[in-house]
Design a protein around this motif. Structure first.
Motif, PDB file in Angstrom:
ATOM      1  N   TRP A  36       0.853  -1.182   0.000  1.00 54.89           N
ATOM      2  CA  TRP A  36       0.000   0.000   0.000  1.00 54.89           C
ATOM      3  C   TRP A  36       0.894   1.238   0.000  1.00 54.89           C
ATOM      4  CZ3 TRP A  36      -5.221  -0.011  -0.518  1.00 54.89           C
ATOM      5  CH2 TRP A  36      -5.885  -1.212  -0.281  1.00 54.89           C
ATOM      6  N   PHE A  37       0.514   2.189  -0.816  1.00 54.82           N
ATOM      7  CA  PHE A  37       1.162   3.487  -0.884  1.00 54.82           C
ATOM      8  C   PHE A  37       0.087   4.551  -0.695  1.00 54.82           C
ATOM      9  CE2 PHE A  37       5.443   2.539  -2.679  1.00 54.82           C
ATOM     10  CZ  PHE A  37       5.274   1.187  -2.900  1.00 54.82           C
ATOM     11  N   ARG A  38       0.498   5.773  -0.443  1.00 60.08           N
ATOM     12  CA  ARG A  38      -0.472   6.862  -0.335  1.00 60.08           C
ATOM     13  C   ARG A  38       0.116   8.151  -0.894  1.00 60.08           C
ATOM     14  NH1 ARG A  38      -0.608   7.592   6.296  1.00 60.08           N
ATOM     15  NH2 ARG A  38       1.466   8.560   6.513  1.00 60.08           N
ATOM     16  N   GLN A  39      -0.790   9.024  -1.315  1.00 59.27           N
ATOM     17  CA  GLN A  39      -0.375  10.312  -1.856  1.00 59.27           C
ATOM     18  C   GLN A  39      -1.309  11.396  -1.353  1.00 59.27           C
ATOM     19  OE1 GLN A  39       0.004  10.418  -6.139  1.00 59.27           O
ATOM     20  NE2 GLN A  39       1.335  12.203  -6.040  1.00 59.27           N
ATOM     21  N   ARG A  45       3.941  10.374  -3.874  1.00 61.40           N
ATOM     22  CA  ARG A  45       3.409   9.107  -3.390  1.00 61.40           C
ATOM     23  C   ARG A  45       4.457   8.453  -2.502  1.00 61.40           C
ATOM     24  NH1 ARG A  45       0.285   5.362  -7.677  1.00 61.40           N
ATOM     25  NH2 ARG A  45      -0.515   7.484  -8.079  1.00 61.40           N
ATOM     26  N   GLU A  46       3.993   7.948  -1.348  1.00 64.48           N
ATOM     27  CA  GLU A  46       4.927   7.361  -0.387  1.00 64.48           C
ATOM     28  C   GLU A  46       4.499   5.955   0.009  1.00 64.48           C
ATOM     29  OE1 GLU A  46       5.036   9.710   3.193  1.00 64.48           O
ATOM     30  OE2 GLU A  46       2.977   9.213   3.745  1.00 64.48           O
ATOM     31  N   THR A  91      -4.547  11.524   5.949  1.00 67.06           N
ATOM     32  CA  THR A  91      -5.414  11.861   4.816  1.00 67.06           C
ATOM     33  C   THR A  91      -4.637  11.797   3.508  1.00 67.06           C
ATOM     34  OG1 THR A  91      -6.859  13.270   6.149  1.00 67.06           O
ATOM     35  CG2 THR A  91      -6.804  13.698   3.775  1.00 67.06           C
ATOM     36  N   ALA A  92      -5.143  10.997   2.581  1.00 66.34           N
ATOM     37  CA  ALA A  92      -4.458  10.795   1.302  1.00 66.34           C
ATOM     38  C   ALA A  92      -5.302   9.876   0.431  1.00 66.34           C
ATOM     39  CB  ALA A  92      -3.082  10.168   1.515  1.00 66.34           C
ATOM     40  N   VAL A  93      -4.901   9.765  -0.819  1.00 70.81           N
ATOM     41  CA  VAL A  93      -5.408   8.697  -1.674  1.00 70.81           C
ATOM     42  C   VAL A  93      -4.493   7.494  -1.451  1.00 70.81           C
ATOM     43  CG1 VAL A  93      -5.887   7.927  -4.005  1.00 70.81           C
ATOM     44  CG2 VAL A  93      -6.321  10.320  -3.364  1.00 70.81           C
ATOM     45  N   TYR A  94      -5.097   6.367  -1.145  1.00 67.42           N
ATOM     46  CA  TYR A  94      -4.339   5.151  -0.866  1.00 67.42           C
ATOM     47  C   TYR A  94      -4.388   4.234  -2.085  1.00 67.42           C
ATOM     48  CZ  TYR A  94      -3.641   6.365   3.990  1.00 67.42           C
ATOM     49  OH  TYR A  94      -3.229   6.985   5.143  1.00 67.42           O
ATOM     50  N   GLN A 116      -9.876   7.207  -1.600  1.00 68.06           N
ATOM     51  CA  GLN A 116      -9.636   8.380  -0.760  1.00 68.06           C
ATOM     52  C   GLN A 116      -9.899   8.060   0.707  1.00 68.06           C
ATOM     53  OE1 GLN A 116      -8.644  11.688  -1.649  1.00 68.06           O
ATOM     54  NE2 GLN A 116      -8.490  11.910   0.582  1.00 68.06           N
ATOM     55  N   VAL A 117      -8.961   8.450   1.549  1.00 66.04           N
ATOM     56  CA  VAL A 117      -9.133   8.384   3.001  1.00 66.04           C
ATOM     57  C   VAL A 117      -8.989   9.798   3.540  1.00 66.04           C
ATOM     58  CG1 VAL A 117      -8.149   7.570   5.172  1.00 66.04           C
ATOM     59  CG2 VAL A 117      -8.311   6.020   3.213  1.00 66.04           C
ATOM     60  N   THR A 118     -10.004  10.256   4.254  1.00 68.24           N
ATOM     61  CA  THR A 118      -9.982  11.594   4.836  1.00 68.24           C
ATOM     62  C   THR A 118     -10.210  11.475   6.341  1.00 68.24           C
ATOM     63  OG1 THR A 118     -10.852  12.556   2.792  1.00 68.24           O
ATOM     64  CG2 THR A 118     -10.982  13.898   4.790  1.00 68.24           C
ATOM     65  N   VAL A 119      -9.286  12.027   7.113  1.00 70.84           N
ATOM     66  CA  VAL A 119      -9.377  11.981   8.564  1.00 70.84           C
ATOM     67  C   VAL A 119      -9.586  13.402   9.071  1.00 70.84           C
ATOM     68  CG1 VAL A 119      -8.279  11.247  10.693  1.00 70.84           C
ATOM     69  CG2 VAL A 119      -7.798  10.015   8.564  1.00 70.84           C
TER      70      VAL A 119
END
Length: 121
Positions: A36-39, A45-46, A91-94, A116-119
């Motif tokens: 899994w990565f996120r941006q 992207r990380e 918060t990022a797109v995973y 999308q994950v939004t916290v």
């Protein structure tokens, strides 16, 4: 060709939990290490987490260690990311990733479309 479809993203309050899923089709799921990565907006992207083909090894970014858990079910061709104690900075797109290398190494062989994950704080 391999297709990856993520699901499970959404809006959650800080301290809450979400579980992401990534369903894989097209080739033998068990031949790939998964990650899994996120941006986040305006950022690169990380890497977040990775799991080996047989689930024998996992690897996490320091920023999520102890809060996130990656797992896979080779019978269901699915990889999961359980995210607990979420923070606004999560918060990022995973993105789900499938790769022949463990941990997955760029260039990644296959990417999903992202969820999308939004916290909220």
């Amino acid at each position: 060709q391999v297709q990856l479809v993520e699901s499970g993203g959404g809006l959650v309050q800080a301290g809450g939990s979400l579980r992401l899923s990534c369903a894989v089709s097209g080739r033998t799921f068990s031949r790939y290490a998964m990650g899994w990565f996120r941006q986040a907006p305006g950022k690169e992207r990380e890497f977040v987490a990775a799991i080996s083909r047989n689930s024998g090894s996992t690897y996490y970014a320091d920023s999520v260690k102890g809060r996130f858990t990656i797992s896979r079910d080779n019978a269901k061709n699915t990889v999961y990311l359980q995210m607990n104690s979420l923070k606004p900075e999560d918060t990022a797109v995973y993105y789900c990733a499938a790769d022949n290398a463990f941990p997955p190494t760029r260039p990644i062989d296959y990417w999903g479309q992202g969820t999308q994950v939004t916290v909220s704080s």
